[in-house]
Design an enzyme around this catalytic site. Structure first.
Site, PDB file in Angstrom:
ATOM      1  N   PHE A   1       0.833  -1.212   0.000  1.00 45.33           N
ATOM      2  CA  PHE A   1       0.000   0.000   0.000  1.00 45.33           C
ATOM      3  C   PHE A   1       0.870   1.266   0.000  1.00 45.33           C
ATOM      4  CE2 PHE A   1      -2.979  -2.745   2.789  1.00 45.33           C
ATOM      5  CZ  PHE A   1      -3.410  -3.460   1.676  1.00 45.33           C
TER       6      PHE A   1
ATOM      7  N   THR B   1       2.141   4.562  -1.385  1.00 47.20           N
ATOM      8  CA  THR B   1       1.783   5.641  -2.303  1.00 47.20           C
ATOM      9  C   THR B   1       3.009   6.136  -3.056  1.00 47.20           C
ATOM     10  OG1 THR B   1      -0.045   6.331  -0.882  1.00 47.20           O
ATOM     11  CG2 THR B   1       0.774   7.948  -2.467  1.00 47.20           C
TER      12      THR B   1
ATOM     13  N   GLU C   1      -0.174  14.000   8.926  1.00 46.91           N
ATOM     14  CA  GLU C   1      -0.841  13.217   7.883  1.00 46.91           C
ATOM     15  C   GLU C   1      -2.345  13.162   8.147  1.00 46.91           C
ATOM     16  OE1 GLU C   1      -0.762   8.731   5.855  1.00 46.91           O
ATOM     17  OE2 GLU C   1       0.563   9.195   7.541  1.00 46.91           O
TER      18      GLU C   1
ATOM     19  N   GLY D   1      -3.800   6.804   7.249  1.00 47.20           N
ATOM     20  CA  GLY D   1      -3.344   7.622   8.375  1.00 47.20           C
ATOM     21  C   GLY D   1      -3.864   7.161   9.718  1.00 47.20           C
TER      22      GLY D   1
END
Length: 388
Positions: A160, A162, A245, A366
């Site tokens: 996962f 980014t 975040e 987050g």
């Protein structure tokens, strides 16, 4: 006394909004469908954003940065409000999580080698924490870095991630010590190092223009000078950046809701049924009123908490409340916006359909809604007693 809302609307920040709005309408909106199909943003967008000064917000001047955290939030807001998406902001600003720990540590060589290039738009940064079996439990990561002389040998994997397929380097959380959070360190791993592999480009429900990767590290040799901060302090460094975040996701959720209120209002005034605009129907009018109410309440609270956090206040529980408040409002609004659009709201060509898909991650990334509630509960009730 200056209110939190005033901080977001100074003359300089109104000019920033105008600049970002123009940039979004010129460089992002016409190209977004193609980027969604491609599954990633072009590197040229980073370079153009850097030319406008958008990539330096919340980075120190000694690393080429300028502007503060609220400036960064305004850039996120305005990209979404002008017709962009949270998919765009997550990929374009991935350096704010991928290089922020490096900037905070302040090593001059690392600043020049990694932070300055991402601020200049010539390198792309990513953050590698999540593993398939750990999720938000950072203290349980299994990716390991064993020191051999002047190098660490890194073995493990992340998921996962980014911007993981495009990143020039990834700031990786790895176990350098014993079990638990005290044994975690952060290492900067360049993507061209032998043994570094993008195992797969992950397909997602939303954020289609934001590339997401599964990464594998097979005996990757990383110089000790790539260690961020002190060894075995990675967990603390990660925790110190989690709140920023979470606030970013909260701001994105509010902006998405605000954009969808506007889109739904516009559609309701032009879509007619039985000879009159659906905006004349009480049920639609009340939907729009409730959408606006929830959005404005969330925006007020999120801005207040963001201003307090940026001023250095200890507002960890409030950050968690702000994120959940914003996500709840956004979830409601995007659903109602699609409903107001009817069949058109289900079509890929309609903007609210993209926001509906993109927004689903905001209550997961987050730290999930449930983890946010646990943070709030600990502040309210204290840590739970464990049974023996």
């Amino acid at each position: 006394m200056t209110s939190a809302n005033d901080l977001w609307n100074t003359d300089e920040r109104r000019a920033l909004r105008e600049a970002v709005r123009g940039f979004t309408r010129r460089e992002i909106v016409p190209n977004l469908p193609a980027w969604e199909d491609a599954g990633e943003l072009p590197r040229s967008l980073h370079e153009k954003a850097a030319e406008l000064g958008l990539l330096g917000f919340d980075f120190p001047e000694k690393a080429g940065g300028e502007g503060d955290f609220i400036d960064l939030m305004i850039a996120n807001e305005e990209i979404i409000l002008a017709g962009g998406s949270t998919g765009v902001t997550s990929a374009l600003f991935s350096h704010t999580i991928g290089a922020s720990h490096i900037a905070a540590a302040g090593d001059p060589w690392q600043l020049d080698e990694f932070v300055r290039p991402v601020v200049a738009g010539t390198k792309i940064a990513s953050l590698g924490i999540t593993e398939p079996g750990t999720g938000s439990d950072v203290g349980s990561i299994t990716t390991r870095a064993v020191r051999e002389g002047d190098e660490y040998v890194l073995t493990g994997g992340k998921t996962f991630i980014t911007s993981g397929t495009r990143a020039d380097f990834v700031t990786v959380a790895a176990r350098t010590g014993g079990p638990g959070h005290r044994g975690v360190s952060l290492l900067i791993v360049e993507s061209d190092r032998p043994g570094f592999t993008v195992a797969s480009k992950l397909k997602k429900m939303g954020w289609l223009c934001s590339d997401t990767a599964e990464l594998v590290f097979d005996q990757v040799r990383v110089p000790v000078r790539n260690l961020v901060g002190q060894e075995n302090t990675g967990f603390l460094q990660i925790m110190q950046r989690f709140e920023s975040e979470r606030l970013t996701l909260a701001v994105q959720a509010v902006a998405t809701a605000e954009r969808c209120v506007g889109l739904a209002k516009e559609y309701a005034t032009v879509r007619t049924t039985f000879g009159v605009p659906i905006a004349d129907r009480q049920v639609i009018r009340h939907k729009l009123a409730e959408m606006q109410r929830r959005t404005m309440v969330a925006r007020t609270y999120v801005r207040d908490v963001t201003a307090r956090w940026a001023a250095g206040e200890d507002v960890g529980a409030e950050v968690a409340m702000a994120k959940n408040t914003a996500v709840e409002a956004c979830d409601f609004v995007v659903d109602e916006a699609v409903q107001i659009h009817g069949g058109m709201g289900y079509m890929r060509e309609t903007e609210v359909e993209r926001h509906y898909r993109d927004s689903r991650i905001l209550g997961i990334g987050g730290g999930t809604n449930e983890i946010m509630n646990e943070i709030i509960a600990k502040r309210l009730l204290g840590a739970p007693k464990t049974s023996r």
